[in-house]
Design a protein around this motif. Sequence first.
Motif, PDB file in Angstrom:
ATOM      1  N   LEU A   1      12.057  10.257  11.770  1.00  0.00           N
ATOM      2  CA  LEU A   1      13.215  10.481  12.621  1.00  0.00           C
ATOM      3  C   LEU A   1      13.417  11.966  12.912  1.00  0.00           C
ATOM      4  N   VAL A   2      13.297  12.798  11.902  1.00  0.00           N
ATOM      5  CA  VAL A   2      13.459  14.245  12.097  1.00  0.00           C
ATOM      6  C   VAL A   2      12.361  14.792  13.005  1.00  0.00           C
ATOM      7  N   ALA A   3      11.128  14.334  12.805  1.00  0.00           N
ATOM      8  CA  ALA A   3      10.014  14.845  13.607  1.00  0.00           C
ATOM      9  C   ALA A   3      10.133  14.407  15.062  1.00  0.00           C
ATOM     10  N   THR A   4      10.471  13.160  15.290  1.00  0.00           N
ATOM     11  CA  THR A   4      10.571  12.670  16.670  1.00  0.00           C
ATOM     12  C   THR A   4      11.748  13.290  17.411  1.00  0.00           C
ATOM     13  N   GLN A   5      12.869  13.529  16.736  1.00  0.00           N
ATOM     14  CA  GLN A   5      13.994  14.189  17.397  1.00  0.00           C
ATOM     15  C   GLN A   5      13.649  15.616  17.799  1.00  0.00           C
ATOM     16  N   THR A   6      12.861  16.290  16.982  1.00  0.00           N
ATOM     17  CA  THR A   6      12.442  17.648  17.330  1.00  0.00           C
ATOM     18  C   THR A   6      11.597  17.660  18.598  1.00  0.00           C
ATOM     19  N   ILE A   7      10.768  16.636  18.769  1.00  0.00           N
ATOM     20  CA  ILE A   7       9.908  16.575  19.954  1.00  0.00           C
ATOM     21  C   ILE A   7      10.683  16.097  21.174  1.00  0.00           C
ATOM     22  N   LEU A   8      11.479  15.058  21.006  1.00  0.00           N
ATOM     23  CA  LEU A   8      12.173  14.452  22.152  1.00  0.00           C
ATOM     24  C   LEU A   8      13.193  15.388  22.774  1.00  0.00           C
TER      25      LEU A   8
ATOM     26  N   GLY B   1       0.813  -1.197   0.000  1.00  0.00           N
ATOM     27  CA  GLY B   1       0.000   0.000   0.000  1.00  0.00           C
ATOM     28  C   GLY B   1       0.850   1.252   0.000  1.00  0.00           C
ATOM     29  N   ARG B   2       0.197   2.398  -0.115  1.00  0.00           N
ATOM     30  CA  ARG B   2       0.876   3.678  -0.201  1.00  0.00           C
ATOM     31  C   ARG B   2       0.944   4.323   1.172  1.00  0.00           C
ATOM     32  N   ASP B   3       2.080   4.952   1.487  1.00  0.00           N
ATOM     33  CA  ASP B   3       2.280   5.635   2.764  1.00  0.00           C
ATOM     34  C   ASP B   3       1.642   7.012   2.688  1.00  0.00           C
ATOM     35  N   CYS B   4       0.526   7.172   3.380  1.00  0.00           N
ATOM     36  CA  CYS B   4      -0.200   8.458   3.332  1.00  0.00           C
ATOM     37  C   CYS B   4       0.516   9.552   4.114  1.00  0.00           C
ATOM     38  N   THR B   5       1.344   9.175   5.064  1.00  0.00           N
ATOM     39  CA  THR B   5       2.039  10.184   5.860  1.00  0.00           C
ATOM     40  C   THR B   5       3.141  10.895   5.086  1.00  0.00           C
ATOM     41  N   SER B   6       3.543  10.350   3.960  1.00  0.00           N
ATOM     42  CA  SER B   6       4.605  10.999   3.178  1.00  0.00           C
ATOM     43  C   SER B   6       4.141  12.295   2.537  1.00  0.00           C
ATOM     44  N   ARG B   7       2.841  12.473   2.411  1.00  0.00           N
ATOM     45  CA  ARG B   7       2.305  13.703   1.821  1.00  0.00           C
ATOM     46  C   ARG B   7       2.045  14.780   2.866  1.00  0.00           C
ATOM     47  N   LEU B   8       2.178  14.444   4.134  1.00  0.00           N
ATOM     48  CA  LEU B   8       1.953  15.433   5.185  1.00  0.00           C
ATOM     49  C   LEU B   8       3.151  16.368   5.303  1.00  0.00           C
ATOM     50  N   PRO B   9       2.918  17.649   5.538  1.00  0.00           N
ATOM     51  CA  PRO B   9       4.043  18.549   5.826  1.00  0.00           C
ATOM     52  C   PRO B   9       4.730  18.144   7.130  1.00  0.00           C
ATOM     53  N   LEU B  10       5.993  18.469   7.226  1.00  0.00           N
ATOM     54  CA  LEU B  10       6.755  18.077   8.410  1.00  0.00           C
ATOM     55  C   LEU B  10       6.182  18.698   9.679  1.00  0.00           C
ATOM     56  N   LYS B  11       5.649  19.895   9.597  1.00  0.00           N
ATOM     57  CA  LYS B  11       5.064  20.543  10.771  1.00  0.00           C
ATOM     58  C   LYS B  11       3.810  19.809  11.242  1.00  0.00           C
ATOM     59  N   VAL B  12       3.005  19.355  10.289  1.00  0.00           N
ATOM     60  CA  VAL B  12       1.788  18.615  10.649  1.00  0.00           C
ATOM     61  C   VAL B  12       2.151  17.251  11.233  1.00  0.00           C
ATOM     62  N   LEU B  13       3.148  16.596  10.659  1.00  0.00           N
ATOM     63  CA  LEU B  13       3.581  15.304  11.182  1.00  0.00           C
ATOM     64  C   LEU B  13       4.138  15.434  12.593  1.00  0.00           C
ATOM     65  N   THR B  14       4.872  16.503  12.841  1.00  0.00           N
ATOM     66  CA  THR B  14       5.398  16.737  14.190  1.00  0.00           C
ATOM     67  C   THR B  14       4.274  16.977  15.186  1.00  0.00           C
TER      68      THR B  14
END
Length: 546
Positions: free
Chosen positions: A90-97, A31-44
Amino acid sequence: MKFLRRLKNGDEAQIYEYHAPTASAPRNRSGRDCTSRLPLKVLTEVLSNICPHASDDNYLSLEDSMRDGGCMLCDMRHLAQCALVSRRFLVATQTILYHNVRIDPVHYCEREVDLAAKRKRKSFFERNGEPVDAPKQRVEQFSRTVRDNQSLAIQVEFLKMPYMTRETCIAAMARTVSVLPNLKYVDLPDGIYSDDRSCVTLKQELEARCADLRKMKYLRGAERSFALLSQSRPWQNLEILELSRLEIDPNTLVSVLASFPALHELRLEELPMIDDTIFRRNNSTSSFPPIATFSLQSTPGLTAGGFEAYLSRPEVREVLTDLTILNTGVIPSELHRILATAPYLRNLRINRTIHRALTPSTIPSLASRSLQRLQFEIESPSASPVDLQPPSESYYEYLASSILAGNFPSLASLYALSTSLPSLLLPPPAAPFANPKSSSSALRQPLMLYTKSIPEHDWYLTVISPPTATNRRGSATATRPISFYNGSTQLGPQWGDKARDSVIVGNGFGGFLAVPNEDGPRPSSSSGHKHKHSWSKSKSSAGWMG
C-alpha cells in the motif's frame, strides 16, 4: 420484483468478475512471502513497471506525453489493486500513483466500449441517457481525496488532464492545487496564460500555494502580471518559461528573467520590442541570465552581434547547449560568429528565408567541435525562376564545404531543405593508384542526413559513411523508394504481367506516382514477384481491415 432483483444481482456479479482480475484464480496463501525482505525502495521500483507513465518526470502536457501500445487507465487500475496485498504494498503503490497523476479521458483498449455503454444507460428502462463526463468526475474525486488526506496531497508533483477538462473544471482545479504544496507541473487552461478573468482565482492559488512550480507561460494580455514577477517572486524554482506576443520593453524582460535563479530553458516568440539591448551587461541593473536551452522565433530585433556580446560572458558560453533561431535578425552568413563563441553548443537550428546568393569566399567557414545536431533550413522565395539555381543552394554549398573541411568532427545528424546536399557531401574519387594514407577523412563517424525539398514533405534519410581503406571515397546509403520501372515492360513485376493496365499520374509535387488500374491486380511488395500467389494469400488474412 423478484425478476428485477435477480437481474440486478446478476449484473453485479458480472461487474465484479470484470473488475476483479484474480477472481477466477485460486489464492495461494501457503509459503513464505519473499517480497517482505525487499527494501521499500526496491519494491517501489518493481511496482513502477506496472504503471510506466507514473515515472515520467517531464514537463509535457497530457497530449504530448502519451505512450504508445498501452492503456494508462488500466495500468493505474492494476497498480491500485496491488495495494490490497499488504501494508507495504500500500505504501509503495501510493508513492507511485500520487507522484504523477494522469486523468485520461478514455480507456485506450476494448474496455472503453463496455464502460461507455454503462455510463450512457441510466436505468433498466432508460437506455439512451446522456453520457457521463468521466474525466470531470475523476477530477472531482481526486480533489476530494487530496483535500481529505494531506499525506497523499504532499506526494503529488505532476497533475495532467485533457484539454476540455482543464478548460471546464477551473473551479475544481483551484480547489485541488490549493492543497498541493509540492506541485511541479500542472496542465492549465489557456486563459491563465493571458490573465483571463475566469482564471484569476486559479492563478492566485498557484502563486500562493504552489511555490515549487517549474514551468509557466505568458501570452498577450498578461503584461501586467509578468511585470510584477520581479517584485512578488512566486516561483523561485522555475526552470522553463515561454513568452509569446507580449508588449514589454527590454528592461522589464531582463529584470523579470533575472529574478528566476533556476531558469535554464527560455522561449521568446513574437516580441516586437525586444532587440540587442537585452544582452548588454550593465552593472547598475540586472543582466540577462545564462540559459542552457534558448529558443527565438519571429524576433527581428535580435542579431548575431547581440548573441556575440551575450556569449562573451564566461558563465553564458559554458552553459548554452541548445539554440533555436527561427526568422530572427541573425542572417546565415553571420552564423560563424555565433559558433565561434559557443564552445559547448550541441544542438542548433536556424530557419531563414533569403533572397540573395552567398559568396563563400568573403566569409569564414562554419566550424564547431561540439555540435552534434544541426538543422539548417534556408529557404528561397517560391517565385524564383525554375530554370535558375535558387539562392539557397549557395548556402548549402557553403555548409558542405565547411563539413568536408573537417570543421564539424562531432556532427551526427544534419537536417536541410535541399535534395542536392547528399551529392555535395561526397568527396571526389581518389586516383586509382593513390596512397590511401595520403587522403584525409573529413567525416569521423556516419552522418545521418535528413533532406526534403519543401517543408510540407517528409524527411528523406541518407546515411553518409566516412571513407575506409577499401572505399576511399565513402558511401551514401539512401532510404529511397524502390523503383518499379523496367526497361522491357516499362513497369516492374510488382504490377503484374500486363504493364499497360497501369497508368502514371502526378503526385502534386512535381513527381509521378504509379497507380494501378481498377481492373488490374494490386501491386505487391518489392519481393512480391518471387511468390506469384503472395497477394492472394495475404488478402484473406487481412479481412479484418474491411
